[in-house]
Design a protein around this motif. Sequence first.
Motif, PDB file in Angstrom:
ATOM      1  N   LYS A   6       0.825  -1.205   0.000  1.00 33.33           N
ATOM      2  CA  LYS A   6       0.000   0.000   0.000  1.00 33.33           C
ATOM      3  C   LYS A   6       0.862   1.259   0.000  1.00 33.33           C
ATOM      4  CE  LYS A   6      -4.135  -1.541   2.435  1.00 33.33           C
ATOM      5  NZ  LYS A   6      -4.974  -1.270   3.610  1.00 33.33           N
ATOM      6  N   MET A  65      -6.107  11.727  -4.913  1.00 36.86           N
ATOM      7  CA  MET A  65      -7.250  10.894  -4.544  1.00 36.86           C
ATOM      8  C   MET A  65      -6.911   9.412  -4.700  1.00 36.86           C
ATOM      9  SD  MET A  65     -11.059  10.843  -6.176  1.00 36.86           S
ATOM     10  CE  MET A  65     -10.454  10.250  -7.735  1.00 36.86           C
ATOM     11  N   MET A  66      -6.223   9.055  -5.766  1.00 32.49           N
ATOM     12  CA  MET A  66      -5.843   7.653  -5.954  1.00 32.49           C
ATOM     13  C   MET A  66      -4.869   7.193  -4.877  1.00 32.49           C
ATOM     14  SD  MET A  66      -7.688   6.575  -8.289  1.00 32.49           S
ATOM     15  CE  MET A  66      -7.002   4.959  -8.341  1.00 32.49           C
ATOM     16  N   LEU A  68      -4.689   8.299  -1.815  1.00 33.64           N
ATOM     17  CA  LEU A  68      -5.450   8.123  -0.575  1.00 33.64           C
ATOM     18  C   LEU A  68      -6.353   6.895  -0.628  1.00 33.64           C
ATOM     19  CD1 LEU A  68      -6.299  11.833   0.220  1.00 33.64           C
ATOM     20  CD2 LEU A  68      -4.598  10.369   1.320  1.00 33.64           C
ATOM     21  N   ILE A  69      -6.914   6.614  -1.786  1.00 31.25           N
ATOM     22  CA  ILE A  69      -7.742   5.402  -1.926  1.00 31.25           C
ATOM     23  C   ILE A  69      -6.884   4.161  -1.746  1.00 31.25           C
ATOM     24  CG2 ILE A  69      -8.996   4.011  -3.621  1.00 31.25           C
ATOM     25  CD1 ILE A  69     -10.260   6.591  -4.624  1.00 31.25           C
ATOM     26  N   ILE A  70      -5.704   4.165  -2.327  1.00 31.20           N
ATOM     27  CA  ILE A  70      -4.801   3.008  -2.169  1.00 31.20           C
ATOM     28  C   ILE A  70      -4.454   2.801  -0.691  1.00 31.20           C
ATOM     29  CG2 ILE A  70      -2.447   2.190  -2.634  1.00 31.20           C
ATOM     30  CD1 ILE A  70      -2.731   3.466  -5.422  1.00 31.20           C
ATOM     31  N   TYR A  72      -6.177   3.875   2.145  1.00 25.53           N
ATOM     32  CA  TYR A  72      -7.224   3.705   3.133  1.00 25.53           C
ATOM     33  C   TYR A  72      -8.434   2.878   2.714  1.00 25.53           C
ATOM     34  CZ  TYR A  72      -4.594   7.329   5.465  1.00 25.53           C
ATOM     35  OH  TYR A  72      -3.593   8.042   6.051  1.00 25.53           O
ATOM     36  N   ALA A  73      -8.610   2.583   1.434  1.00 15.29           N
ATOM     37  CA  ALA A  73      -9.829   1.905   1.003  1.00 15.29           C
ATOM     38  C   ALA A  73      -9.769   0.398   1.226  1.00 15.29           C
ATOM     39  CB  ALA A  73     -10.116   2.200  -0.464  1.00 15.29           C
TER      40      ALA A  73
END
Length: 74
Positions: A6, A65-66, A68-70, A72-73
Amino acid sequence: MIMIGKLIGAGIAAVALGGAAMGIGTIFSALIAGTSRNPSLRRELFQMAILGFALTEAMGLFALMMALIILYAF
């Protein structure tokens, strides 16, 4: 092991933020150069520079955004 992946993926996605910063600098340096060469086109050059700034900044925000998605999603 998953956390390492991550962090590496988010770091790679965040590299695009540097590219966006360089793009914005290039846009405004071209605006200054163009305005100094032909001051009568200042309004048109400024409008094009703002459009380029918005599109470049949007790509930087998508990269952030990508990242942060990587992180925390999943």
